[in-house]
Design an enzyme around this catalytic site. Structure first.
Site, PDB file in Angstrom:
ATOM      1  N   THR A 284       0.850  -1.195   0.000  1.00  0.00           N
ATOM      2  CA  THR A 284       0.000   0.000   0.000  1.00  0.00           C
ATOM      3  C   THR A 284       0.889   1.249   0.000  1.00  0.00           C
ATOM      4  O   THR A 284       2.041   1.178   0.420  1.00  0.00           O
ATOM      5  CB  THR A 284      -0.841  -0.031   1.290  1.00  0.00           C
ATOM      6  OG1 THR A 284      -1.749  -1.100   1.184  1.00  0.00           O
ATOM      7  CG2 THR A 284      -1.590   1.251   1.556  1.00  0.00           C
TER       8      THR A 284
ATOM      9  N   GLY B 186      -5.243  -4.550   7.239  1.00  0.00           N
ATOM     10  CA  GLY B 186      -6.273  -3.514   7.392  1.00  0.00           C
ATOM     11  C   GLY B 186      -7.447  -3.928   8.245  1.00  0.00           C
ATOM     12  O   GLY B 186      -8.039  -3.098   8.946  1.00  0.00           O
TER      13      GLY B 186
ATOM     14  N   THR C 226      -0.467   1.170   7.027  1.00  0.00           N
ATOM     15  CA  THR C 226      -0.412   0.077   6.051  1.00  0.00           C
ATOM     16  C   THR C 226      -0.314  -1.245   6.798  1.00  0.00           C
ATOM     17  O   THR C 226       0.134  -1.278   7.942  1.00  0.00           O
ATOM     18  CB  THR C 226       0.800   0.228   5.104  1.00  0.00           C
ATOM     19  OG1 THR C 226       1.061  -1.017   4.448  1.00  0.00           O
ATOM     20  CG2 THR C 226       2.069   0.624   5.830  1.00  0.00           C
ATOM     21  N   GLY C 227      -0.725  -2.308   6.148  1.00  0.00           N
ATOM     22  CA  GLY C 227      -0.630  -3.618   6.778  1.00  0.00           C
ATOM     23  C   GLY C 227      -1.980  -4.297   6.815  1.00  0.00           C
ATOM     24  O   GLY C 227      -2.817  -4.096   5.925  1.00  0.00           O
TER      25      GLY C 227
HETATM   26  N1  ASP Z   1      -3.869  -1.948   4.602  1.00  0.00           N
HETATM   27  C1  ASP Z   1      -4.196  -2.522   3.321  1.00  0.00           C
HETATM   28  C2  ASP Z   1      -5.521  -3.233   3.426  1.00  0.00           C
HETATM   29  O1  ASP Z   1      -5.711  -3.981   4.344  1.00  0.00           O
HETATM   30  C3  ASP Z   1      -3.169  -3.457   2.790  1.00  0.00           C
HETATM   31  C4  ASP Z   1      -1.739  -3.012   2.914  1.00  0.00           C
HETATM   32  O2  ASP Z   1      -1.407  -2.048   3.576  1.00  0.00           O
HETATM   33  O3  ASP Z   1      -0.890  -3.652   2.319  1.00  0.00           O
HETATM   34  O4  ASP Z   1      -6.328  -3.068   2.554  1.00  0.00           O
END
Ligand code: ASP
Length: 281
Positions: A151, A203, A200-201
């Site tokens: 992201t 979610g 990010t991560g």
């Molecule tokens: N946070 C994003 C989601 O869960 C994914 C990501 O950050 O890689 O949609």
């Protein structure tokens, strides 16, 4: 002081992708900074557009596919001065979802528009539509690298106003219609007069601890952006066993970032350094 911080997503990040990611992050930092003197909202949007247009990141052109093999994207932006915010969820075929989020913020009384309605709103507003945001090669690559996430997000300040934004393709193999933290104000993005934050991560877990709002509240209470980000990631892990990362800026242009994944490419520049610094690789 003018400052910008950008992230390219918390995740595993294979070694071979790092040089390209770093190059594009530097470009995004420099592009955003160019706009900072004129308008911090454009600075945030333009820097995220550079990342969305690159296939290296999981946003815009590089978005991961859902369980049906489609791309559905989330994005949000918030202006800490007016406390206005705009977001889009599960939107297809829009080249730059961050620009659509900005239009939601500036041209409607709503905060979040999703799915078909968001797509039609993009068309009505003359945004670029891409029928094919991915290629066959991209699909094969996605299958090989599907545990990678990336992201993108940016936080900017011109010394008085702070703007934060986030954009993503979400998580691979997600259910169609799933909306993650990147579309949720307070979870993936938050800005106030004191700070701006982009997360990010994982979610689905970030939403449960309102990560960006939590980090913003700590900075508002006087905690440094770096310590606030570290506390945010501790909270994410301790409360819900979430993996991810977060970046933040305060009004003085001081930055913070933290992540509990292998890597999270970050770029930062301010009016004193005038040169992007890279962290998290
Ligand atoms: N946070 C994003 C989601 O869960 C994914 C990501 O950050 O890689 O949609």
């Amino acid at each position: 002081m003018r400052a910008i911080i950008v992230h390219g997503g918390a995740g595993k990040w294979l070694d071979e992708k790092i040089p390209d990611a770093v190059e594009v992050i530097k470009e995004a930092v420099v592009r955003g900074f160019e706009y900072l003197g004129r308008d911090p909202i454009s600075a945030c949007e333009e820097s995220i557009k550079v990342l969305e247009d690159s296939p290296v990141f999981n946003a815009g052109r590089g978005s991961v596919l859902n369980e049906k093999g489609e791309i559905e994207m989330d994005a949000s932006i918030m202006d800490g001065k007016s406390m206005n915010a705009g977001a889009v969820g599960s939107v297809k075929n829009v080249k730059n979802p961050i620009s659509l989020a900005r239009i939601v913020m500036e041209k409607t009384d709503h905060t979040l528009i999703v799915c078909e309605g968001a797509y039609r709103f993009a068309v009505e507003n003359g945004l670029d539509i891409e029928e094919d945001l991915y290629t066959n090669e991209r699909i094969k690559q996605w299958k090989r690298l599907k545990d990678e996430i990336g992201t993108v997000g940016a936080v900017v300040t011109d010394g008085s106003r702070i703007v934060a934004g986030t954009s993503t393709g979400g998580v691979s193999m997600k259910k169609d219609g799933r909306v993650g933290d990147s579309a949720i104000i307070g979870a993936g993005t938050y800005a106030s007069e004191f700070s701006g934050v982009s997360a990010t991560g994982d979610g689905d877990k970030i939403i449960r601890v309102s990560l960006s709002f939590f980090v913003n509240q700590l900075i508002t209470a006087g905690v440094s952006p770096m310590d606030a980000c570290r506390c945010g990631i501790s909270l994410l892990w301790e409360k819900v066993k979430g993996k991810g990362g977060v970046i933040a800026l305060n009004r003085k242009g001081e930055y913070g970032f933290s992540y509990n994944t292998a890597r999270m490419p970050v770029g930062y520049m301010n009016s004193r350094s005038r040169h992007p610094k890279i962290f998290g690789v």
